[in-house]
Design a protein around this motif. Structure first.
Motif, PDB file in Angstrom:
ATOM      1  N   MET A 220       0.761  -1.327  -0.085  1.00 26.90           N
ATOM      2  CA  MET A 220      -0.166   0.145  -0.265  1.00 26.90           C
ATOM      3  C   MET A 220       0.955   1.100  -0.210  1.00 26.90           C
ATOM      4  N   PHE A 221       1.864   1.161   0.910  1.00 30.22           N
ATOM      5  CA  PHE A 221       2.828   2.371   0.776  1.00 30.22           C
ATOM      6  C   PHE A 221       3.577   2.585  -0.647  1.00 30.22           C
ATOM      7  N   ALA A 222       3.906   1.686  -1.359  1.00 31.33           N
ATOM      8  CA  ALA A 222       4.534   1.730  -2.494  1.00 31.33           C
ATOM      9  C   ALA A 222       3.404   2.148  -3.433  1.00 31.33           C
TER      10      ALA A 222
ATOM     11  N   TYR B 150       6.395  -7.776 -20.364  1.00 28.49           N
ATOM     12  CA  TYR B 150       5.982  -7.025 -19.255  1.00 28.49           C
ATOM     13  C   TYR B 150       6.386  -7.493 -17.980  1.00 28.49           C
ATOM     14  N   ALA B 151       6.885  -7.222 -16.975  1.00 34.68           N
ATOM     15  CA  ALA B 151       7.122  -7.773 -15.567  1.00 34.68           C
ATOM     16  C   ALA B 151       6.388  -7.273 -14.591  1.00 34.68           C
ATOM     17  N   LEU B 152       5.606  -7.921 -13.720  1.00 34.78           N
ATOM     18  CA  LEU B 152       4.619  -7.689 -12.920  1.00 34.78           C
ATOM     19  C   LEU B 152       5.077  -7.136 -11.613  1.00 34.78           C
ATOM     20  N   PRO B 153       4.582  -6.149 -11.091  1.00 36.68           N
ATOM     21  CA  PRO B 153       4.790  -5.755  -9.644  1.00 36.68           C
ATOM     22  C   PRO B 153       4.554  -6.781  -8.651  1.00 36.68           C
ATOM     23  N   VAL B 154       5.563  -7.139  -7.878  1.00 35.31           N
ATOM     24  CA  VAL B 154       5.139  -8.038  -6.769  1.00 35.31           C
ATOM     25  C   VAL B 154       5.602  -7.591  -5.385  1.00 35.31           C
ATOM     26  N   ASN B 155       4.815  -7.732  -4.424  1.00 39.57           N
ATOM     27  CA  ASN B 155       4.698  -7.068  -3.138  1.00 39.57           C
ATOM     28  C   ASN B 155       6.169  -7.615  -2.607  1.00 39.57           C
ATOM     29  N   ASP B 156       7.146  -7.113  -2.271  1.00 38.93           N
ATOM     30  CA  ASP B 156       8.425  -7.183  -1.670  1.00 38.93           C
ATOM     31  C   ASP B 156       9.018  -6.456  -0.709  1.00 38.93           C
ATOM     32  N   TYR B 157       8.683  -6.349   0.595  1.00 44.02           N
ATOM     33  CA  TYR B 157       9.047  -5.283   1.701  1.00 44.02           C
ATOM     34  C   TYR B 157      10.424  -5.157   1.791  1.00 44.02           C
ATOM     35  N   LEU B 158      11.225  -6.008   1.273  1.00 46.12           N
ATOM     36  CA  LEU B 158      12.730  -5.864   1.335  1.00 46.12           C
ATOM     37  C   LEU B 158      13.448  -5.273   0.109  1.00 46.12           C
ATOM     38  N   SER B 159      12.502  -5.064  -0.722  1.00 46.96           N
ATOM     39  CA  SER B 159      13.272  -4.241  -2.095  1.00 46.96           C
ATOM     40  C   SER B 159      12.933  -2.891  -2.148  1.00 46.96           C
TER      41      SER B 159
ATOM     42  N   GLY C 187      11.514   0.445  -2.764  1.00 49.98           N
ATOM     43  CA  GLY C 187      10.053   0.882  -3.137  1.00 49.98           C
ATOM     44  C   GLY C 187       9.139  -0.212  -2.639  1.00 49.98           C
ATOM     45  N   PHE C 188       9.464  -1.145  -2.038  1.00 48.78           N
ATOM     46  CA  PHE C 188       8.612  -2.274  -1.604  1.00 48.78           C
ATOM     47  C   PHE C 188       7.923  -2.980  -2.432  1.00 48.78           C
ATOM     48  N   TYR C 189       8.359  -3.082  -3.627  1.00 51.40           N
ATOM     49  CA  TYR C 189       8.082  -4.223  -4.710  1.00 51.40           C
ATOM     50  C   TYR C 189       9.217  -4.628  -5.363  1.00 51.40           C
ATOM     51  N   ARG C 190       8.895  -5.711  -6.251  1.00 50.99           N
ATOM     52  CA  ARG C 190      10.058  -6.154  -7.242  1.00 50.99           C
ATOM     53  C   ARG C 190       9.283  -6.378  -8.534  1.00 50.99           C
ATOM     54  N   LEU C 191       9.892  -6.430  -9.892  1.00 48.35           N
ATOM     55  CA  LEU C 191       9.334  -6.752 -11.115  1.00 48.35           C
ATOM     56  C   LEU C 191       9.539  -8.065 -11.266  1.00 48.35           C
TER      57      LEU C 191
END
Length: 388
Positions: free
Chosen positions: A15-17, A218-227, A229-233
């Protein structure tokens, strides 16, 4: 029920991202009319558009929002046209490779057996009670019955394998998930099957699959709080892998569907391109059409949905190569439920094999409860009323 801290943190980070919500980006009327005029000269019927891509490509992926009736009816119409175009394979996400021989026998047999069709679909997904998916088998059988003796038969290719949810305890550890998916990563499994059964034989295939499996570039954004912006593609979908395996030979087409907003999750549906796409379609009386996104003014439409996370200037062309519009969201219907699919006899197996991830509470406790959940899922019209 106590919610694990890691799950709360994960949800907060995504949500923050993604603090900005998708907004309406309707076009000036003059621009909408220009794009409608562009489609008149550069678009094609969905059937012509899809089959025409095989003049250049060996694999065409149709990314669908599941259980939308008019998309399946389009698939039915495509089968005889594919055969005329020299394409003899239709790939289905919903089907187990273990049943391929039985499926081949069904669509090439003297008599079509609905009971066999139901069992083949049930073997892969115990809740996929949608008649239009199983009717793909019937349409292929009808085509094959019409062919002259000795002619090559049309094939429906199952792209998955049998998962085993029996005994899953709801905890997604590596050991538990290996029991559910005994043949490994489903995306790599599907790509290897397509390589072996189609590409290695110098054949071509149309694949109907969920949108998430059909991405190529296309690369999909996936939630990742260690990355950052808090997401990875993430770019390891079936389409991504096929695109790298056979460069220049894979094309993906998005079937018109709602997008998710950046902040609301899967239940918060927004219009593609902020409503501009349906605005253009309305200027041409919502006539069905297929068109390219890459290198076209339609592909330059900006989009601010969930798909745009991680992309500073996201356009529709970044998501897919082509697009097919059949109906506006307000006219969409869900697939027909086959009332004979779930019975008292197969209910124990259906309950055992119901996908229970990520919530064991989702496993239905009665046959009627399961039927009710399927009817709710099939109510596309109510679901699409949420689109804003």
């Amino acid at each position: 029920m106590r919610i694990p801290f890691a799950l709360l943190l994960s949800a907060f980070c995504l949500m923050f991202a993604s603090m900005k919500a998708a907004a309406s980006t309707l076009l000036p009327e003059a621009e909408a009319r220009q794009l409608a005029a562009y489609l008149k000269s550069h678009g094609a019927t969905p059937e012509q558009y899809i089959t025409g891509k095989f003049a250049r490509y060996d694999v065409v992926l149709l990314g669908e929002d599941h259980r939308v009736k008019h998309n399946l009816l389009l698939a039915h119409r495509l089968i005889p046209l594919l055969y005329k175009a020299g394409v003899y394979n239709f790939g289905m996400e919903f089907g187990a490779s273990e049943d391929q021989a039985a499926l081949d026998a069904l669509v090439t047999g003297e008599r079509y057996d609905e009971a066999v069709a139901r069992r083949l679909m049930f073997n892969y997904n115990v809740g996929w009670a949608f008649k239009e998916y199983m009717d793909i088998y019937r349409v292929a059988w009808q085509l094959n019955r019409s062919l002259p003796a000795g002619a090559r038969k049309f094939r429906i290719l199952n792209l998955s394998y049998k998962f085993d949810w029996d005994g899953f305890n709801g905890v997604p550890t590596a050991d538990n998930m290996e029991r559910v998916f005994p043949k490994g990563d489903t995306e790599r499994f599907r790509v290897e099957l397509i390589r072996r059964e189609v590409l290695a034989k110098q054949d071509k295939i149309l694949i109907l699959t969920g949108t998430g499996h059909a991405y190529t570039r296309y690369a999909l954004p996936v939630n990742d709080y260690l990355s950052e912006g808090f997401y990875r593609l993430e770019d390891r979908s079936m389409g991504n892998l096929l695109y790298r395996l056979a460069p220049g030979k894979v094309f993906n087409i998005l079937l018109h569907r709602p997008f998710y907003s950046q902040t609301g999750g899967p239940g918060d549906l927004v219009q593609p391109a902020g409503g501009a796409l349906e605005q253009v379609m309305a200027r041409r009386s919502n006539a069905p059409v297929g068109f390219d996104l890459v290198g076209t003014p339609l592909g330059e439409l900006r989009d601010d949905s969930y798909f745009a996370i991680g992309y500073p200037d996201f356009r529709l062309r970044d998501l897919a190569d082509g697009y097919v519009f059949v109906k506006p969201f307000r006219a969409a219907e869900g697939c027909t439920i086959d009332e004979a699919f779930l019975t008292d006899a197969n209910w124990p197996e259906a309950q055992r094999q119901h996908p229970a991830f990520p919530d064991l509470d989702s496993r239905p406790q009665s046959l009627e409860a399961y039927r009710r959940s399927i009817r709710e899922f099939a109510d596309v019209r109510s679901f699409y009323r949420r689109v804003r």
